[in-house]
Design a protein around this motif. Structure first.
Motif, PDB file in Angstrom:
ATOM      1  N   THR A  10       0.852  -1.224   0.086  1.00 52.38           N
ATOM      2  CA  THR A  10      -0.118  -0.023  -0.046  1.00 52.38           C
ATOM      3  C   THR A  10       0.950   1.367   0.240  1.00 52.38           C
ATOM      4  OG1 THR A  10      -1.894  -1.142   1.160  1.00 52.38           O
ATOM      5  CG2 THR A  10      -1.885   1.224   1.344  1.00 52.38           C
ATOM      6  N   LEU A  11       1.977   1.235   0.905  1.00 57.33           N
ATOM      7  CA  LEU A  11       2.906   2.510   0.898  1.00 57.33           C
ATOM      8  C   LEU A  11       3.351   2.698  -0.665  1.00 57.33           C
ATOM      9  CD1 LEU A  11       4.319   1.785   4.437  1.00 57.33           C
ATOM     10  CD2 LEU A  11       2.944   3.673   3.776  1.00 57.33           C
ATOM     11  N   SER A  12       3.715   1.471  -1.135  1.00 55.10           N
ATOM     12  CA  SER A  12       4.511   1.659  -2.319  1.00 55.10           C
ATOM     13  C   SER A  12       3.497   2.200  -3.409  1.00 55.10           C
ATOM     14  CB  SER A  12       5.354   0.589  -2.597  1.00 55.10           C
ATOM     15  OG  SER A  12       4.343  -0.490  -3.269  1.00 55.10           O
ATOM     16  N   ARG A  13       2.300   1.540  -3.440  1.00 52.57           N
ATOM     17  CA  ARG A  13       1.066   2.326  -4.183  1.00 52.57           C
ATOM     18  C   ARG A  13       0.714   3.770  -4.153  1.00 52.57           C
ATOM     19  NH1 ARG A  13      -3.021  -3.041  -5.307  1.00 52.57           N
ATOM     20  NH2 ARG A  13      -1.399  -3.912  -6.794  1.00 52.57           N
ATOM     21  N   LEU A  14       0.954   3.962  -2.795  1.00 55.41           N
ATOM     22  CA  LEU A  14       0.550   5.435  -2.566  1.00 55.41           C
ATOM     23  C   LEU A  14       1.597   6.235  -2.932  1.00 55.41           C
ATOM     24  CD1 LEU A  14      -1.347   5.145   0.775  1.00 55.41           C
ATOM     25  CD2 LEU A  14      -2.402   5.938  -1.334  1.00 55.41           C
ATOM     26  N   GLU A  15       2.688   5.913  -3.329  1.00 57.57           N
ATOM     27  CA  GLU A  15       4.129   6.459  -3.590  1.00 57.57           C
ATOM     28  C   GLU A  15       4.440   7.311  -2.580  1.00 57.57           C
ATOM     29  OE1 GLU A  15       3.682   8.336  -7.529  1.00 57.57           O
ATOM     30  OE2 GLU A  15       3.476   5.936  -8.590  1.00 57.57           O
ATOM     31  N   ILE A  16       4.491   7.002  -1.492  1.00 60.14           N
ATOM     32  CA  ILE A  16       4.921   7.812  -0.119  1.00 60.14           C
ATOM     33  C   ILE A  16       6.449   7.710  -0.241  1.00 60.14           C
ATOM     34  CG2 ILE A  16       5.083   7.882   2.290  1.00 60.14           C
ATOM     35  CD1 ILE A  16       2.127   7.661   1.105  1.00 60.14           C
ATOM     36  N   ASP A  17       6.689   9.104   0.068  1.00 60.47           N
ATOM     37  CA  ASP A  17       8.310   9.367   0.131  1.00 60.47           C
ATOM     38  C   ASP A  17       8.590   8.797   1.559  1.00 60.47           C
ATOM     39  OD1 ASP A  17      10.772  10.218   0.506  1.00 60.47           O
ATOM     40  OD2 ASP A  17      10.483  12.116  -0.263  1.00 60.47           O
ATOM     41  N   LEU A  18       9.299   7.764   1.635  1.00 60.38           N
ATOM     42  CA  LEU A  18       9.482   7.114   2.781  1.00 60.38           C
ATOM     43  C   LEU A  18      10.573   7.929   3.862  1.00 60.38           C
ATOM     44  CD1 LEU A  18      10.140   3.291   2.562  1.00 60.38           C
ATOM     45  CD2 LEU A  18       8.098   4.554   3.679  1.00 60.38           C
TER      46      LEU A  18
ATOM     47  N   GLU B 151      10.740  11.282   3.945  1.00 62.87           N
ATOM     48  CA  GLU B 151       9.995  12.379   4.524  1.00 62.87           C
ATOM     49  C   GLU B 151       9.171  11.867   5.487  1.00 62.87           C
ATOM     50  OE1 GLU B 151       7.263  14.682   1.921  1.00 62.87           O
ATOM     51  OE2 GLU B 151       6.769  15.920   3.675  1.00 62.87           O
ATOM     52  N   ALA B 152       8.298  10.676   5.389  1.00 64.99           N
ATOM     53  CA  ALA B 152       7.646  10.222   6.482  1.00 64.99           C
ATOM     54  C   ALA B 152       8.230   9.944   7.503  1.00 64.99           C
ATOM     55  CB  ALA B 152       6.631   8.795   5.851  1.00 64.99           C
TER      56      ALA B 152
END
Lengths: 281, 281
Positions: free
Chosen positions: A172-180, A182-183
């Protein structure tokens, strides 16, 4: 086990190496065979008293079948497979005594001691179990003895439900293209620990994490309950149904009651250790 | 902040007490009002330079409205709410300077220092921000400055997705009627940590864990992606589609690539600390 020769089939894999090292520290006689070793599985079986199969899950039964004819009733056959029902059935087709084994950890780890090993002894005409128990207990492992079926049922939670859940989060995180990165700047201890556990899974082999849930006999039943629960909780939140949320939360809270003091103490301890670890970086 | 009086509305709550103690250790002047205090919110506002609102999320806006008229442009208004967009809008209706604040932790904790605090400064005619930054940095906190909207977006992951996922797990375990004490006998480090995090949530207030996802503006979008991912992964596993699993796993593995070394080191460290903690019990 001092006078026994231990042969590890798949001895060059991660688990194989970890246990080879463990046995060698105690000056036990260890033989290894693997895809690229000169020693063949057949030759290893001829020279060993205890044979441990430490190969990928899908290879376990083929390897048992390959060496099955060569095994005698004087030998002990063990395996490290994360599923126990199927491999145990296959091992019982040989003449050897049979004790299934499942180390509940995967290297790299700072220390193997104090970790849990599950044993499923099935055929033990020669009293191997007391030898095995004695050795691992002295090494500081926590040992659990159960049946192959009960093992698989409990692993349905530990390895199917929990890993499925962590993998879902990671995808899910990869699909939401989260900048890890930054998070993580905004992290709470819980988020950081979850990311560590997810990241750890995705450094490992897809083969392991796919085969375990595909092979565990309890997977369908557990995932169906999980999906049903998730759908219920999502609907409650999206409808902002505070009353139903409260009811569900408090019911679950009751269920966790006996475990709460430990959970709070242990998570608080882990949070403070995390802070200490971050301070060292 | 040495010459300022800090007033905490909701000062007897968990967060209120933690910060009161922190400020008092530094001999700062702290006033508290709460449901059962003699000091009223209005009186606290009259006597304080900095007013911090530390009440349940659903009470935040009513409290801002209650004290709004009494605030002057000489004062700084702050809050501890886990959602920032809505409260900040309400605080801007007053005459005070406004710096939103979100401590990314919830007591009890062994130590507050080294923990993260997010600040959303919005109106700062008197230079309060440098005072606040200076104080918390000296105390060893990690400070992040961002906009209320970006805060809420990132909290959509940290507080909505992660907590939703842990709550789903906890409810699933309770519905499967798992005997936790038996399951823990067989635990892997990952399972034990997950149970600690789940158990920690369910020792806290249902109000907090329900209101945050219900109020976060990004909840629907995140939970929809999460459900879609979960359905995909479940189908792949139930169909035993090893090829698709491998593809999905490796794609996610690539996404975690920059974070893997840290994840592996940090999780290994936590696992060994867990063993140490268990040894102490």
């Amino acid at each position: 086990m001092n006078e026994q020769t231990i042969g590890i089939i798949g001895g060059l894999g991660i688990m194989g190496r970890a246990f080879t090292q463990l046995f060698q520290e105690d000056n036990l006689q260890v033989l290894c065979s693997d895809i690229n070793t000169e020693l063949t599985n057949q030759e290893l079986v001829r020279q060993s008293d205890i044979i441990i199969i430490s190969v990928p899950i899908d290879q376990t039964i083929p390897v048992i079948q390959e060496i099955g004819e060569a095994l005698t009733e004087k030998q002990l056959l063990m395996d490290f497979t994360s599923i126990k029902t199927e491999p145990i059935e296959a091992m019982l087709q040989t003449k050897a005594d049979v004790i299934g084994m499942h180390p509940m950890f995967s290297p790299p780890m700072d220390s193997l001691t104090n970790q849990t090993i599950v044993l499923t002894p099935i055929r033990d005409r020669r009293g191997w179990l007391s030898l095995v128990l004695d050795y691992f207990q002295k090494k500081g492992f926590k040992l659990q003895i159960t049946s192959p079926e009960r093992h698989d049922e409990i692993m349905g939670l530990i390895q199917v439900l929990i890993h499925f859940n962590l993998m879902t989060l990671g995808i899910t995180l990869s699909r939401l293209e989260i900048d890890l990165s930054e998070a993580l700047e905004y992290t709470s201890p819980t988020f950081q620990i979850e990311l560590d556990l997810i990241g750890r899974i995705f450094t490992q082999s897809s083969e392991l994490y796919g085969t375990i849930p595909m092979r565990n006999p309890f997977t369908r039943q557990i995932l169906e309950q999980h999906t049903k629960t998730l759908d219920t909780l999502r609907e409650i939140i999206l409808k902002k149904d505070s009353e139903s949320f409260k009811e569900l939360f408090e019911k679950t809270s009751d269920y966790f009651q006996p475990f709460k003091t430990k959970a709070l103490a242990e998570s608080s301890y882990l949070f403070s250790q995390l802070v200490e670890f971050n301070g060292k970086q």
